[in-house]
Design a protein around this motif. Sequence first.
Motif, PDB file in Angstrom:
ATOM      1  N   UNK A   1       1.422  -0.780  -0.149  1.00  0.00           N
ATOM      2  CA  UNK A   1       0.393  -0.111   0.052  1.00  0.00           C
ATOM      3  C   UNK A   1       0.498   1.788   0.110  1.00  0.00           C
ATOM      4  N   UNK A   2       0.131   2.145  -0.304  1.00  0.00           N
ATOM      5  CA  UNK A   2       1.022   3.948  -0.004  1.00  0.00           C
ATOM      6  C   UNK A   2       1.806   4.255   1.079  1.00  0.00           C
ATOM      7  N   UNK A   3       1.164   3.451   1.960  1.00  0.00           N
ATOM      8  CA  UNK A   3       1.990   3.508   3.387  1.00  0.00           C
ATOM      9  C   UNK A   3       3.020   2.366   3.264  1.00  0.00           C
ATOM     10  N   UNK A   4       2.904   1.958   2.102  1.00  0.00           N
ATOM     11  CA  UNK A   4       4.821   1.218   2.870  1.00  0.00           C
ATOM     12  C   UNK A   4       5.644   1.560   1.934  1.00  0.00           C
ATOM     13  N   UNK A   5       4.774   2.544   0.748  1.00  0.00           N
ATOM     14  CA  UNK A   5       6.623   3.206   0.075  1.00  0.00           C
ATOM     15  C   UNK A   5       7.183   3.937   0.543  1.00  0.00           C
ATOM     16  N   UNK A   6       8.468   3.774  -0.199  1.00  0.00           N
ATOM     17  CA  UNK A   6       9.160   4.901   0.287  1.00  0.00           C
ATOM     18  C   UNK A   6       9.455   6.113  -0.567  1.00  0.00           C
ATOM     19  N   UNK A   7       9.441   6.850  -0.681  1.00  0.00           N
ATOM     20  CA  UNK A   7      10.073   8.406  -2.251  1.00  0.00           C
ATOM     21  C   UNK A   7      11.283   8.891  -1.723  1.00  0.00           C
ATOM     22  N   UNK A   8      11.845   8.779  -2.817  1.00  0.00           N
ATOM     23  CA  UNK A   8      13.025   9.913  -2.658  1.00  0.00           C
ATOM     24  C   UNK A   8      12.746  10.773  -3.335  1.00  0.00           C
ATOM     25  N   UNK A   9      12.730  12.328  -3.141  1.00  0.00           N
ATOM     26  CA  UNK A   9      12.897  13.061  -3.804  1.00  0.00           C
ATOM     27  C   UNK A   9      14.124  13.257  -4.368  1.00  0.00           C
TER      28      UNK A   9
ATOM     29  N   UNK B   1       9.165  -1.908  -1.490  1.00  0.00           N
ATOM     30  CA  UNK B   1      10.407  -2.393  -0.137  1.00  0.00           C
ATOM     31  C   UNK B   1      11.165  -3.466   0.203  1.00  0.00           C
ATOM     32  N   UNK B   2      12.486  -3.149  -0.005  1.00  0.00           N
ATOM     33  CA  UNK B   2      13.419  -4.511   0.920  1.00  0.00           C
ATOM     34  C   UNK B   2      13.357  -5.078  -0.455  1.00  0.00           C
ATOM     35  N   UNK B   3      13.748  -4.742  -1.988  1.00  0.00           N
ATOM     36  CA  UNK B   3      13.708  -5.976  -2.943  1.00  0.00           C
ATOM     37  C   UNK B   3      15.021  -6.321  -3.327  1.00  0.00           C
TER      38      UNK B   3
END
Length: 177
Positions: A73-81, A92-94
């Motif tokens: 879900x979106x809450x699992x995503x990490x965003x790197x701007x 995550x953690x792929x």
Amino acid sequence: MDIGHKIKQLRIQKGLTLEELASRSELTKGFLSQMERNLTSPSIATLNDIVEALGSSLSEFFREDKEEQIVFHKKDFFVDERENYTVHWIVPNTQKNEMEPIMVELPQGGESFVMDPHSGEEFGYVAEGCVTLVCGEESHVIHKGETFYLSGKNRHYLKNEKKTTAKVIWVSTPPLF
């Protein structure tokens, strides 16, 4: 890990009473009862005897099978701007997996990171906008709804030469991002 609880679960799975396990492991019924209720802790040697009496091994006893997460879900995503692009780590953690999917967001004039030559393969799907894939000396324009698939033998990157933001689902195998 709750050792006492796990011992009790294994004992019950095997259909053994405390008395039967005590006999098999050469321990007292009282000691095993206290251990199952976490009132006492066994030594490693004693734990090994108990686990063997239950038909297992210490390595198997301590192995924890984590439930495989299938939906993210979106809450699992990490965003790197970054200045010229944004990377959404959508799984995550792929690094431990066979492939690594990300979503790259490129604003007008934005360029992705440069992928140096590697032995893997990559796939991309343009979800929004239009991008140019620069692969070695060649350039390919890819529109919304179109895809790309390439080996990693050439240096490559994406750029957005349009006035709207572009979003690309990009999958690499092995994980490289």
